[in-house]
Design a protein around this motif. Structure first.
Motif, PDB file in Angstrom:
ATOM      1  N   ARG A  54       0.832  -1.211   0.000  1.00 22.50           N
ATOM      2  CA  ARG A  54       0.000   0.000   0.000  1.00 22.50           C
ATOM      3  C   ARG A  54       0.861   1.253   0.000  1.00 22.50           C
ATOM      4  O   ARG A  54       0.527   2.249  -0.649  1.00 22.50           O
ATOM      5  N   ALA A  55       1.957   1.211   0.733  1.00 20.61           N
ATOM      6  CA  ALA A  55       2.817   2.392   0.819  1.00 20.61           C
ATOM      7  C   ALA A  55       3.426   2.738  -0.534  1.00 20.61           C
ATOM      8  O   ALA A  55       3.789   3.898  -0.777  1.00 20.61           O
ATOM      9  N   PHE A  56       3.549   1.762  -1.403  1.00 23.38           N
ATOM     10  CA  PHE A  56       4.031   2.022  -2.751  1.00 23.38           C
ATOM     11  C   PHE A  56       3.016   2.807  -3.571  1.00 23.38           C
ATOM     12  O   PHE A  56       3.361   3.467  -4.555  1.00 23.38           O
ATOM     13  N   GLY A  57       1.745   2.728  -3.156  1.00 24.32           N
ATOM     14  CA  GLY A  57       0.682   3.376  -3.913  1.00 24.32           C
ATOM     15  C   GLY A  57      -0.027   2.437  -4.864  1.00 24.32           C
ATOM     16  O   GLY A  57      -0.571   2.864  -5.894  1.00 24.32           O
ATOM     17  N   PHE A  58      -0.044   1.142  -4.518  1.00 21.71           N
ATOM     18  CA  PHE A  58      -0.673   0.133  -5.379  1.00 21.71           C
ATOM     19  C   PHE A  58      -2.118   0.500  -5.695  1.00 21.71           C
ATOM     20  O   PHE A  58      -2.589   0.306  -6.821  1.00 21.71           O
ATOM     21  N   ASN A  59      -2.821   1.075  -4.727  1.00 20.77           N
ATOM     22  CA  ASN A  59      -4.229   1.417  -4.930  1.00 20.77           C
ATOM     23  C   ASN A  59      -4.432   2.399  -6.074  1.00 20.77           C
ATOM     24  O   ASN A  59      -5.474   2.394  -6.741  1.00 20.77           O
ATOM     25  N   ARG A  60      -3.464   3.249  -6.319  1.00 19.42           N
ATOM     26  CA  ARG A  60      -3.612   4.285  -7.347  1.00 19.42           C
ATOM     27  C   ARG A  60      -3.674   3.701  -8.758  1.00 19.42           C
ATOM     28  O   ARG A  60      -4.168   4.353  -9.686  1.00 19.42           O
ATOM     29  N   TYR A  61      -3.184   2.472  -8.903  1.00 17.86           N
ATOM     30  CA  TYR A  61      -3.174   1.857 -10.230  1.00 17.86           C
ATOM     31  C   TYR A  61      -4.464   1.105 -10.548  1.00 17.86           C
ATOM     32  O   TYR A  61      -4.577   0.450 -11.582  1.00 17.86           O
ATOM     33  N   PHE A  62      -5.453   1.251  -9.687  1.00 20.73           N
ATOM     34  CA  PHE A  62      -6.788   0.741  -9.988  1.00 20.73           C
ATOM     35  C   PHE A  62      -7.725   1.863 -10.417  1.00 20.73           C
ATOM     36  O   PHE A  62      -8.884   1.614 -10.746  1.00 20.73           O
ATOM     37  N   VAL A  63      -7.212   3.080 -10.399  1.00 24.46           N
ATOM     38  CA  VAL A  63      -8.003   4.249 -10.810  1.00 24.46           C
ATOM     39  C   VAL A  63      -7.395   4.800 -12.098  1.00 24.46           C
ATOM     40  O   VAL A  63      -6.222   5.171 -12.124  1.00 24.46           O
ATOM     41  N   PRO A  64      -8.178   4.839 -13.193  1.00 24.63           N
ATOM     42  CA  PRO A  64      -7.632   5.349 -14.457  1.00 24.63           C
ATOM     43  C   PRO A  64      -7.132   6.781 -14.322  1.00 24.63           C
ATOM     44  O   PRO A  64      -7.622   7.560 -13.487  1.00 24.63           O
ATOM     45  N   GLU A  65      -6.169   7.115 -15.147  1.00 24.76           N
ATOM     46  CA  GLU A  65      -5.593   8.451 -15.122  1.00 24.76           C
ATOM     47  C   GLU A  65      -6.656   9.520 -15.373  1.00 24.76           C
ATOM     48  O   GLU A  65      -6.610  10.595 -14.776  1.00 24.76           O
ATOM     49  N   TRP A  66      -7.645   9.209 -16.204  1.00 27.14           N
ATOM     50  CA  TRP A  66      -8.685  10.200 -16.511  1.00 27.14           C
ATOM     51  C   TRP A  66      -9.628  10.423 -15.336  1.00 27.14           C
ATOM     52  O   TRP A  66     -10.456  11.334 -15.371  1.00 27.14           O
ATOM     53  N   LEU A  67      -9.482   9.607 -14.256  1.00 26.08           N
ATOM     54  CA  LEU A  67     -10.240   9.846 -13.027  1.00 26.08           C
ATOM     55  C   LEU A  67      -9.310  10.297 -11.894  1.00 26.08           C
ATOM     56  O   LEU A  67      -9.712  10.310 -10.738  1.00 26.08           O
ATOM     57  N   GLY A  68      -8.080  10.669 -12.243  1.00 24.29           N
ATOM     58  CA  GLY A  68      -7.153  11.182 -11.239  1.00 24.29           C
ATOM     59  C   GLY A  68      -6.185  10.172 -10.688  1.00 24.29           C
ATOM     60  O   GLY A  68      -5.348  10.507  -9.850  1.00 24.29           O
ATOM     61  N   GLY A  69      -6.275   8.906 -11.153  1.00 22.76           N
ATOM     62  CA  GLY A  69      -5.368   7.872 -10.673  1.00 22.76           C
ATOM     63  C   GLY A  69      -4.114   7.762 -11.510  1.00 22.76           C
ATOM     64  O   GLY A  69      -3.804   8.644 -12.320  1.00 22.76           O
ATOM     65  N   ASP A  70      -3.387   6.663 -11.337  1.00 21.59           N
ATOM     66  CA  ASP A  70      -2.117   6.468 -12.032  1.00 21.59           C
ATOM     67  C   ASP A  70      -2.183   5.387 -13.111  1.00 21.59           C
ATOM     68  O   ASP A  70      -1.168   5.089 -13.740  1.00 21.59           O
ATOM     69  N   LEU A  71      -3.349   4.798 -13.322  1.00 20.74           N
ATOM     70  CA  LEU A  71      -3.451   3.720 -14.291  1.00 20.74           C
ATOM     71  C   LEU A  71      -3.473   4.260 -15.709  1.00 20.74           C
ATOM     72  O   LEU A  71      -4.433   4.876 -16.152  1.00 20.74           O
ATOM     73  N   ARG A  72      -2.379   4.013 -16.421  1.00 19.36           N
ATOM     74  CA  ARG A  72      -2.307   4.397 -17.831  1.00 19.36           C
ATOM     75  C   ARG A  72      -2.569   3.209 -18.738  1.00 19.36           C
ATOM     76  O   ARG A  72      -3.143   3.360 -19.807  1.00 19.36           O
ATOM     77  N   SER A  73      -2.104   2.041 -18.351  1.00 18.55           N
ATOM     78  CA  SER A  73      -2.381   0.845 -19.150  1.00 18.55           C
ATOM     79  C   SER A  73      -2.600  -0.331 -18.223  1.00 18.55           C
ATOM     80  O   SER A  73      -2.019  -0.403 -17.132  1.00 18.55           O
ATOM     81  N   THR A  74      -3.441  -1.256 -18.667  1.00 16.87           N
ATOM     82  CA  THR A  74      -3.704  -2.431 -17.847  1.00 16.87           C
ATOM     83  C   THR A  74      -2.468  -3.323 -17.745  1.00 16.87           C
ATOM     84  O   THR A  74      -2.385  -4.162 -16.840  1.00 16.87           O
ATOM     85  N   GLU A  75      -1.503  -3.155 -18.637  1.00 17.36           N
ATOM     86  CA  GLU A  75      -0.261  -3.892 -18.503  1.00 17.36           C
ATOM     87  C   GLU A  75       0.458  -3.516 -17.205  1.00 17.36           C
ATOM     88  O   GLU A  75       1.163  -4.340 -16.613  1.00 17.36           O
ATOM     89  N   GLU A  76       0.281  -2.284 -16.755  1.00 17.52           N
ATOM     90  CA  GLU A  76       0.860  -1.884 -15.478  1.00 17.52           C
ATOM     91  C   GLU A  76       0.302  -2.742 -14.347  1.00 17.52           C
ATOM     92  O   GLU A  76       1.042  -3.219 -13.480  1.00 17.52           O
ATOM     93  N   LEU A  77      -1.025  -2.946 -14.350  1.00 15.47           N
ATOM     94  CA  LEU A  77      -1.637  -3.789 -13.323  1.00 15.47           C
ATOM     95  C   LEU A  77      -1.149  -5.226 -13.444  1.00 15.47           C
ATOM     96  O   LEU A  77      -0.897  -5.896 -12.434  1.00 15.47           O
ATOM     97  N   LEU A  78      -1.011  -5.709 -14.662  1.00 14.14           N
ATOM     98  CA  LEU A  78      -0.503  -7.061 -14.880  1.00 14.14           C
ATOM     99  C   LEU A  78       0.876  -7.212 -14.254  1.00 14.14           C
ATOM    100  O   LEU A  78       1.136  -8.174 -13.511  1.00 14.14           O
TER     101      LEU A  78
END
Length: 608
Positions: A54-78
């Protein structure tokens, strides 16, 4: 991501998380193998490992960038999931429940999306997916939990079990019955996202956890509602839309499950190959025994094919989101099969040591074998996924008769930029469209135009063309058999049945074969579109040739590989293991030997 100094590509992001978590062989790290096994045996939630992730910010990669998160591609989550799962599936599975907040991006209105995105980004959210009920299993339409509308609110009564994070969740994504018997079964369920702290009245309680074969440190339990009153704003989508929303969400999560399989597969192969390379038998390393080296080479090959299927699926989520009604199921089934079969084969290769939790590998192989097996079960078991595919075979066969003239390079070229991920576009029924299968004619044309090169001579190209042509012929034959199966009198019987589920085993078999062919086409596409910039091992295509000639792409037998290919695969696997790199078609660095995890006490609250 630029504001926090985080890398912007999936490989660099995975390497950053590797550095953050440290070497899992270092016992003091929160996600070390030793600690993972100790907590697993005590059936204890790995709280320190979860805190580190959590301290790494894992949660931010479940929120798309267009909603203010850090998820740019689902490959990042993979890739992030792969990094965590190779250490401890209890941590990966416990924290990956964040993905269920994605249902707000699918079914919520603009206000709900913004609200729930802000909630996730603040941190501390622990969602659970509450679909299953004790008496109904995967038959979600038969669920009993009632959601009774009452003056701008809903009153929830019922129990969900077994579910991950049931007792320890802060938020519950659930299906509740809002329609009566006069409403068609498929329109009786509605979806709700309930913040347990915002329940107006009544009770929400945890149901005791159930002991499990694997994932012993996870909170596999349940949640019960007794006259629990929630605001109407907790409902996602329209009344009666719950089943459709649930299936749309599962098509995404089933696809993302492949990261869990890749992570466990990496550790199983790394553990066995490392042990056997250091063990002396018959005057040499045990790994050099021909049977052993071929077994390790085959397990490595399976991981490469699984990775190709996974990477293409992640790209497809951006490019062909509406086509995942088959694709998401196929990716989950085939990647899990590739890794699970490899794990069982590695257990045989390990021999008697498979039954010993020896200090040199801390019992981690056995733990990964147990834990990884769950991927074929949750988010829709393998039979459920195959049933879904079989019900779409008619549409697939019809679509197969209408070739698509498209440029497939963006799907397969791992360097090509992707548009933003729009999960709301995912559809329950893709009308027989599947970009991977549709791309096969174009891939065959591209392969036919290739000229011999260093490492990939005319003989190799001829063999690859033959293998790819066999894939095409097998796909054509599959659709012919489908039509024959439907017309066969043997498929019609006057014998009464007491089950509403009537899909024949023959159709499920065809669905299995389609998953197999899907992975072969994905591997072919990745090779054709990346051989000019990846390394010589990848470019020469020997690995692909070996995959294409397997009778079933996820299975292999002793003597399947020719000696030269077995040696090339074995040497490549050893090189990546010795250099602390993922078993991958690309170079992805793992944590350095002995590396310590990031010290959270040295970080400011803002950084955490």
């Amino acid at each position: 991501m630029e504001e926090t100094g985080r890398p912007t590509d999936a490989v660099a992001l995975a390497e950053a998380l590797e550095e953050w978590l440290g070497d899992p062989r270092a016992e003091s790290n929160s996600t070390s193998f030793v600690r993972a096994l100790e907590l697993d045996e005590r059936e204890e939630l790995p709280a320190d490992g979860i805190r580190q992730v959590r301290a790494f910010g894992f949660n931010r990669y479940f929120v798309p960038e267009w909603l203010g998160g850090d998820l740019r591609s689902t490959e990042e989550l993979l890739m992030l999931t792969r990094v965590i799962a190779r250490r401890d599936m209890n941590v990966a599975v416990s924290e990956s429940t964040q993905v269920w907040m994605m249902l707000a991006w699918i079914g919520g209105d603009a206000e709900q999306r913004e609200k729930w995105a802000a909630t996730v980004l603040r941190g501390g959210v622990i969602p659970c997916l509450a679909y299953s009920e004790p008496g109904h299993g995967a038959d979600l339409a038969a669920n009993d939990l009632a959601a009774v509308p009452d003056g701008g609110q809903y009153v929830l009564t019922g129990e969900k079990w077994p579910i991950n994070r049931g007792r320890t969740s802060t938020h519950v994504v659930l299906l509740g019955t809002t329609g009566d018997d006069d409403v068609p079964a498929k329109r009786r369920q509605s979806m709700f996202l309930v913040d347990r702290s915002q329940v107006v009245s009544g009770e929400v309680t945890g149901v005791p956890r159930v002991p499990t074969y694997g994932l012993r440190g996870c909170d596999i339990s349940g949640v019960a509602f007794q006259d629990a009153r929630v605001d109407a704003g907790a409902r996602l989508g329209a009344e009666g839309e719950g089943l459709e929303l649930s299936l749309r969400g599962l098509l995404i999560t089933r696809t993302l499950c492949t990261g869990l399989s890749l992570g466990t597969g990496d550790t199983m192969l790394r553990t066995v190959s490392g042990f056997l390379s250091g063990r002396t038998l018959y005057d040499g390393p045990a790994s050099e025994i021909p049977y052993v080296s071929e077994s390790l080479a085959n397990a490595y090959l399976s991981l490469l094919v699984a990775e190709c299927e996974s990477l293409v699926a992640m790209r497809g989520l951006h490019l062909y989101t509406e086509e995942f009604s088959v694709w998401g199921n196929a990716a989950k089934v085939q990647v899990a099969r590739l890794v699970d079969f490899g794990g069982k084969a590695l257990a045989r290769t390990l021999g008697a040591r498979y039954y010993m939790r020896a200090p040199e590998h801390a019992g981690i192989f056995q733990k990964m074998l147990r834990d990884g097996a769950v991927v074929s079960v949750f988010d829709g078991s393998e039979p459920v996924c195959l049933d879904s595919i079989s019900l779409q075979l008619a549409a697939l066969a019809k679509s197969h008769e209408r070739p698509r003239d498209e440029d497939w390079s963006t799907l397969y070229d791992l360097r090509a930029p992707l548009p933003p991920f729009r999960p709301a576009r995912v559809s329950v029924f893709g009308r027989g469209r599947d970009a991977v299968l549709a791309s096969l004619p174009a891939l065959l044309d591209r392969l036919a135009r290739l000229t011999p090169s260093a490492g990939c001579d005319e003989e190799r190209l001829t063999a690859l063309r033959a293998g790819a042509e066999e894939v095409r012929q097998r796909l054509d034959a599959l659709y012919r058999r489908f039509h024959e199966t439907r017309r066969s009198p043997a498929q019609r019987t006057d014998r009464p049945t007491t089950s509403a589920k009537t899909t024949s085993p023959q159709l499920l078999r065809l669905a299995e074969e389609l998953c197999d062919l899907h992975a072969r086409v994905a591997a072919l596409g990745v090779w054709l579109h990346n051989r000019d910039h990846l390394d010589a091992f990848f470019a020469d295509g020997a690995w692909l040739q070996a995959a294409l000639v397997r009778e079933q792409v996820h299975e292999y037998r002793t003597g399947d590989l020719d000696p030269a290919t077995a040696r090339a695969l074995f040497d490549r696997m050893n090189s990546q293991r010795e250099n602390d790199e993922f078993f991958s078609i690309r170079t992805v660095r793992q944590a350095a030997p002995g590396a310590r995890e990031a010290d959270l006490d040295d970080l400011s609250p803002a950084t955490q």
